[in-house]
Scaffold this motif. Structure first.
Motif, short mmCIF file in Angstrom:
data_model
loop_
_atom_site.label_atom_id
_atom_site.label_comp_id
_atom_site.label_asym_id
_atom_site.label_seq_id
_atom_site.Cartn_x
_atom_site.Cartn_y
_atom_site.Cartn_z
N SER B 194 -4.54 19.14 0.82
CA SER B 194 -4.05 17.76 0.68
C SER B 194 -5.06 16.88 -0.06
O SER B 194 -4.69 16.00 -0.82
CB SER B 194 -3.70 17.18 2.04
OG SER B 194 -4.86 17.06 2.81
N ILE B 197 -4.59 17.49 -3.69
CA ILE B 197 -3.31 16.95 -4.16
C ILE B 197 -3.38 15.42 -4.26
O ILE B 197 -2.98 14.83 -5.26
CB ILE B 197 -2.16 17.42 -3.24
CG1 ILE B 197 -1.94 18.92 -3.46
CG2 ILE B 197 -0.87 16.64 -3.53
CD1 ILE B 197 -0.96 19.55 -2.54
N ILE B 198 -3.91 14.80 -3.24
CA ILE B 198 -4.02 13.32 -3.26
C ILE B 198 -4.93 12.88 -4.40
O ILE B 198 -4.58 12.01 -5.19
CB ILE B 198 -4.57 12.81 -1.90
CG1 ILE B 198 -3.52 13.01 -0.81
CG2 ILE B 198 -4.96 11.34 -2.00
CD1 ILE B 198 -4.06 12.90 0.60
N TRP B 465 -4.37 6.24 4.72
CA TRP B 465 -3.13 6.64 4.02
C TRP B 465 -2.27 5.45 3.64
O TRP B 465 -1.64 5.43 2.56
CB TRP B 465 -2.33 7.65 4.85
CG TRP B 465 -1.77 7.11 6.13
CD1 TRP B 465 -2.35 7.16 7.35
CD2 TRP B 465 -0.52 6.43 6.31
NE1 TRP B 465 -1.56 6.55 8.29
CE2 TRP B 465 -0.43 6.10 7.67
CE3 TRP B 465 0.52 6.08 5.47
CZ2 TRP B 465 0.67 5.43 8.19
CZ3 TRP B 465 1.62 5.41 5.99
CH2 TRP B 465 1.68 5.09 7.34
N ARG B 468 -3.53 3.85 0.51
CA ARG B 468 -3.25 4.75 -0.61
C ARG B 468 -1.81 4.59 -1.08
O ARG B 468 -1.52 4.52 -2.26
CB ARG B 468 -3.46 6.20 -0.17
CG ARG B 468 -4.79 6.74 -0.52
CD ARG B 468 -4.86 8.24 -0.45
NE ARG B 468 -4.19 8.87 0.64
CZ ARG B 468 -4.78 9.43 1.69
NH1 ARG B 468 -6.08 9.38 1.81
NH2 ARG B 468 -4.07 10.04 2.61
N TRP B 469 -0.91 4.56 -0.09
CA TRP B 469 0.52 4.46 -0.41
C TRP B 469 0.79 3.19 -1.22
O TRP B 469 1.49 3.21 -2.22
CB TRP B 469 1.36 4.44 0.87
CG TRP B 469 1.58 5.80 1.46
CD1 TRP B 469 0.71 6.86 1.42
CD2 TRP B 469 2.72 6.23 2.19
NE1 TRP B 469 1.25 7.92 2.09
CE2 TRP B 469 2.48 7.57 2.58
CE3 TRP B 469 3.91 5.63 2.58
CZ2 TRP B 469 3.40 8.31 3.31
CZ3 TRP B 469 4.83 6.36 3.31
CH2 TRP B 469 4.58 7.68 3.67
N LEU B 472 -0.76 3.42 -4.74
CA LEU B 472 -0.01 4.35 -5.59
C LEU B 472 1.37 3.80 -5.95
O LEU B 472 1.82 3.93 -7.09
CB LEU B 472 0.13 5.72 -4.91
CG LEU B 472 -1.13 6.58 -4.92
CD1 LEU B 472 -0.92 7.86 -4.12
CD2 LEU B 472 -1.53 6.95 -6.35
N LEU B 473 2.01 3.16 -4.98
CA LEU B 473 3.34 2.59 -5.26
C LEU B 473 3.24 1.49 -6.31
O LEU B 473 4.04 1.43 -7.24
CB LEU B 473 3.98 2.04 -3.98
CG LEU B 473 4.57 3.09 -3.04
CD1 LEU B 473 5.07 2.43 -1.76
CD2 LEU B 473 5.72 3.83 -3.70
#
Lengths: 474, 499
Positions: B194, B197-198, B465, B468-469, B472-473
């Motif tokens: 992960s 990937i992140i 997290w 991050r969301w 990224l969004l």
């Protein structure tokens, strides 16, 4: 366990992106009434509720009035038109439409029988395809519409085309498809034009035996439409709407169209032969050389409706009590507004204006304010008398609001407002400066009697004029 | 197939999905096949050049490694093999990249036999990424020749090193001792990681953001002004030169960032090619932060073999000049690139010469050298120098660069700063605002990167997290909405594809 949790989190994020992207796409997508919205909203019609489907170019969607068909004959019709809709697109639209509806009659407006160009320009391609929801069939339609050397991917990825609309987004883009009583919730594909352009009546040879070949692509799809209707046992009627630049070449192609239609046993009616029957006035009934306005479309549609009524057995859906057809009733109401409002905004003299205002239904609010009593002459005084407004000198401390035929006087309150009220989601306020509707300011163009006409149902300021010495200032 | 295209997105998703489910033993094969497919997607001819360079380099390096470096004969053999491979690799590069330039510059002085060789020079199409894979391969050859690394006996690993798809088009120019061991141990790599990937996904998103929202947007100003430099005054020309500095940084950095992200997602670590270069306080420092893989390549295989800095001051200056001239020539066949390299060389030499004078002046004037003002001044001066040199880099004819510089100094038009004329340079007010906000985000991150020495992927991995969301969004939807793509916009690729 941590690995599973991480995996779930990645999937949840992907889902969130997908959902937001779906919403984003709805906001950004084109909402052009010249083709896309009609098809897009068609998908939300109750299954098998459309009795009559109309397809064609702008000569269809600005001329054949779904409101008149409803008001006069109770016909539940839907119009799938698009700007310069080539017959290939009419064919694909019909195919798509028949997936969810079983109309008894399809009316094809055949103006594009005269088309010689095989492929449309980019904007017309978009108008004619972007209303189709993404599917294998929509890609087939797209592939059929774009020129052979064009890249299907360039057209097929809708979002790429409209992602840069951020500088033209309006509240409509965010509310589209989310409310149940707005214009789009009951849209049936007809787009009423609201301007008057005096034109001249075309004169042409009325012989029907002189023909000119259609272009190969046009004839191919014209026959495919006829065959599709024949196979599905649907009555096809081909009509040609009135237009002022009707010419001999067009006429010959329509004659060919008539011959082909007769091969399949379908009627072909060129309504340019029936100006007198529909009482068409070339001075007042056209929006431009090619399209009828709210006045003309009523007259023309009335004649089509009468033909349909006489020749086919379509049910009168006004008698339906299930609620399925409520949106047709609402659509007709919106389209009536277009008629009333065109009547009003096309008036030139104060007398014509008030004749139109008196016809307005109760959905309208009139706001009167005397900004200069010395500019009020006899006709304006008579109007004030009609609405029980005293023509007093120095009356600038009051406004009069006429709602449902009742006149109320409002004076300045402590907040500096004469009037402040919500009509559903719309906000109307009047102060010393002018009228505010949904935060837009409407200023009087002159001094005398200021009149604002507001449609509380559709949520718009229809007119904002001043009567100055009995003359209209817009 | 370029990184900011739907074709690449589809390719990469399928590539990753297959990679994740394949048995460990065949994963490397899959990466190689995918790399060859990726490279050949532009033109199948290019693949022949890549493969021939790869095979010749591999064979020569293999034999060089086999031959013991003991006596004159073996030394001679090794050097012949090295030259043979270098002639092949650089010959290919010179033929495709410089033949037209050579013909135009030297013209009649070239013998007929050589002229015949370059007869179709004007019709040659430069194989994409040739400068990068030639430098990658020759760097490996030097390393094997010097004994710094052993020759790779497995052609699979070497081919993958030479054609690794994230870096094949525009670098980073990888080193064998760094990349090949990762391929050898690749079967042991835990793929569904992960963190990788992140980090990888974040890097890709950040790269796309800097490319599609910043670089491609500001390129409109650059294109408008540079295409008609003769109608603009000082302010527009100066701002366009700054705009180009921003464009080329965002453009090239974005490619390297996406490459880094792609490699990271498959569990491979490659060079981070940029380290907030515009925060540098000297030209020397700038080159430690800009296109790091090229700078280190030139340092290791040109500058140090020439004697580096362990020689006389004069010799060192010559070494610096030679290194930068080669850097200029590497970037393109044109006098403008040579001048660009020369300017950097001269600036660095001057920087070295005046360093003690500067220190003496600070001491004598009692000027503070620990405040933000000191560092900011040095950063701005360095940026202006780099910016000046970029003018030569941007134009196709060095004379145009001189004319632009002349106009910057001789056509002052301060009034355009106070009316709305600057919004007519390709970016309207709204577009400029979008650019400005995005650029501020980049500046903020570069400032952070400069302080913490962390790339965007690692930065994101350190965040909770939910943060991050949100980041990224915001970036994803900024790309989707404000990104320059779709019909009407020509996704012309990355600037460094031309080199």
């Amino acid at each position: 366990m941590k690995r599973v949790f991480n995996f779930v989190r990645i999937i949840a994020f992907a889902l969130l992106v997908a959902i937001l992207l779906g919403y984003w796409n709805e906001v950004f997508k084109f909402k052009d009434q010249n083709g896309m919205v009609g098809m897009d909203i068609y998908y939300s019609q109750p299954e098998n509720s459309v009795d009559m489907l109309i397809v064609g170019s702008s000569h269809a969607f600005t001329d054949i009035n779904t409101g008149t068909l409803w008001n006069e004959y109770g016909i539940a019709s839907y119009l799938l038109g698009a700007n310069v809709q080539p017959l290939s697109n009419s064919y694909h639209y019909i195919q798509e439409a028949l997936k969810t509806q079983s109309p008894e009659v399809i009316v094809l407006e055949g103006f594009l029988l005269t088309e010689d160009t095989d492929y449309m320009s980019e904007s017309f391609i978009i108008n004619n395809t972007y209303g189709l929801h993404f599917s294998e069939d929509s890609m087939v339609a797209m592939n059929d519409t774009i020129p052979p050397d064009a890249d299907l991917m360039e057209y097929g990825l809708y979002y790429g085309r409209y992602h840069s609309r951020y500088d033209e987004l309006s509240s409509e883009d965010f509310t589209y498809g989310t409310t149940s009583d707005d214009y789009y919730s009951c849209f049936k594909g007809f787009h009423c034009l609201r301007a008057v352009t005096p034109t001249e009546e075309p004169h042409f040879n009325r012989r029907r035996d002189i023909t000119m070949p259609l272009s190969l692509r046009v004839e191919y799809y014209y026959r495919k439409i006829c065959e599709l209707c024949q196979d599905r046992n649907i009555n096809l009627v081909i009509v040609i709407s009135p237009y002022a630049y009707y010419n001999y070449n067009d006429r010959m192609k329509y004659c060919t169209g008539r011959e082909i239609a007769s091969e399949y046993g379908f009627d072909f009616i060129d309504y340019n032969e029936y100006y007198d029957q529909m009482n068409l006035d070339f001075e007042t009934d056209f929006h431009d050389q090619g399209h009828l306005n709210a006045f003309g479309s009523r007259k023309y549609t009335s004649l089509i409706g009468s033909y349909i009524d006489e020749n086919f057995d379509l049910p009168d859906r006004r008698l339906d009590c299930t609620g399925t057809y409520d949106t047709w009733e609402l659509n007709a109401r919106f389209l009536d507004f277009d008629y009333y409002e065109l009547n009003m905004i096309s008036s030139i003299t104060a007398e014509e204006f008030f004749a139109a205002v008196r016809e307005l239904p109760d959905d309208y609010i009139l706001i009167f304010r005397i900004t200069n009593p010395r500019h009020i002459l006899s006709f304006t005084s008579s109007i004030l008398g009609y609405y029980d407004i005293p023509s007093i000198r120095f009356a600038s401390d009051s406004v009069w609001v006429v709602e449902s035929g009742v006149t109320n006087k409002y004076v300045l309150d402590d907040n500096g407002l004469f009037f402040d009220r919500y009509y559903g989601v719309h906000h109307l306020a009047v102060d010393n400066v002018g009228v505010y509707f949904d935060d837009d300011l409407f200023l009087p163009p002159s001094s005398g009697l200021e009149i604002n006409v507001i449609n509380q149902f559709s949520g718009s300021v229809v007119e904002s004029i001043t009567l100055d010495n009995d003359l209209i200032w817009r | 197939m370029i990184f900011n295209s739907l074709q690449f997105a589809s390719f990469f998703v399928v590539f990753l999905a297959v990679l994740f489910i394949l048995p460990k033993q065949v994963r490397v094969w899959w990466i190689l096949l995918s790399s060859l497919y990726f490279y050949s997607s532009g033109s199948i001819d290019n693949l022949a050049y890549l493969l021939s360079s790869t095979i010749v380099t591999w064979i020569c390096a293999f034999v060089i490694d086999l031959v013991p470096n003991v006596d004159f004969k073996t030394k001679l053999l090794r050097i012949i093999l090295l030259i043979e491979a270098l002639v092949f690799d650089f010959g290919m590069l010179i033929y495709f990249k410089y033949s037209n330039f050579i013909m135009e510059t030297l013209g009649a002085s070239i013998p007929n036999s050589v002229r015949l060789l370059f007869s179709n020079s004007s019709e040659l199409i430069l194989p994409i990424g040739i400068s990068f894979f030639v430098f990658t391969n020759t760097g490996y050859l030097f390393d094997v020749y010097r004994g710094k690394t052993r020759a790779e006996r497995n052609l699979l690993y070497f081919s993958l090193f030479a054609s690794f798809f994230p870096s094949i088009m525009s670098g980073p120019i990888e080193r064998a001792d760094r990349l090949i061991p990762q391929f050898r141990k690749y079967k042991d790599v835990k793929l569904f990681n992960s963190e990788n990937i992140i980090s990888g996904f974040s890097l890709i998103v950040w790269g796309l953001f800097t490319k599609m929202v910043i670089a491609d947007r500001i390129s409109l100003v650059v294109e408008t002004v540079y295409s008609q430099y003769y109608v603009y005054g000082s302010i527009e020309l100066f701002l366009a030169s700054v705009a180009y500095s921003i464009q080329i940084y965002c453009d090239f950095m974005s490619y390297s960032t996406i490459a880094l992200g792609c490699a990271k997602m498959m569990g491979i670590s490659i060079f981070d090619n940029f380290d907030a270069p515009y925060t540098s306080e000297s030209i020397k420092e700038f080159w430690r932060r800009w296109h790091i893989s090229l700078s280190t390549w030139l340092r290791d295989y040109v500058y140090i073999p020439l004697g580096g800095s362990r020689c006389s001051k004069f010799r060192k200056c010559i070494n610096i000049m030679i290194t930068f001239l080669i850097s200029g020539i590497w970037h393109g066949a044109g006098l403008n690139f040579i001048l660009w390299g020369a300017i950097h060389g001269v600036l660095q030499v001057i920087g070295d010469i005046i360093a003690p004078i500067r220190a003496w002046l600070y001491k004598k004037t009692n000027a503070k050298t620990d405040g933000i003002g000191y560092h900011l001044t040095r950063t701005i001066i360095t940026f202006l120098c780099v910016n000046f040199a970029w003018i030569f880099f941007r134009v196709s004819d060095y004379r145009v660069a001189f004319e632009i510089i002349r106009r910057i100094f001789q056509k002052p038009n301060w009034w355009v700063l106070f009316n709305d004329q600057l919004y007519n340079l390709g970016l309207g007010r709204r577009e400029f605002n979008i650019f400005f906000v995005s650029f501020m985000a980049l500046t903020l991150f570069d400032w952070y990167k400069n302080r913490r020495k962390q790339n965007f992927g690692d930065f994101m991995n350190d965040q909770p997290w939910y943060f991050r969301w949100v980041v990224l969004l915001v970036l994803l939807f900024a790309i989707l909405t404000f990104g320059m793509y779709g019909p009407g916009y020509n996704a012309a690729g990355f600037i460094y594809f031309d080199f």
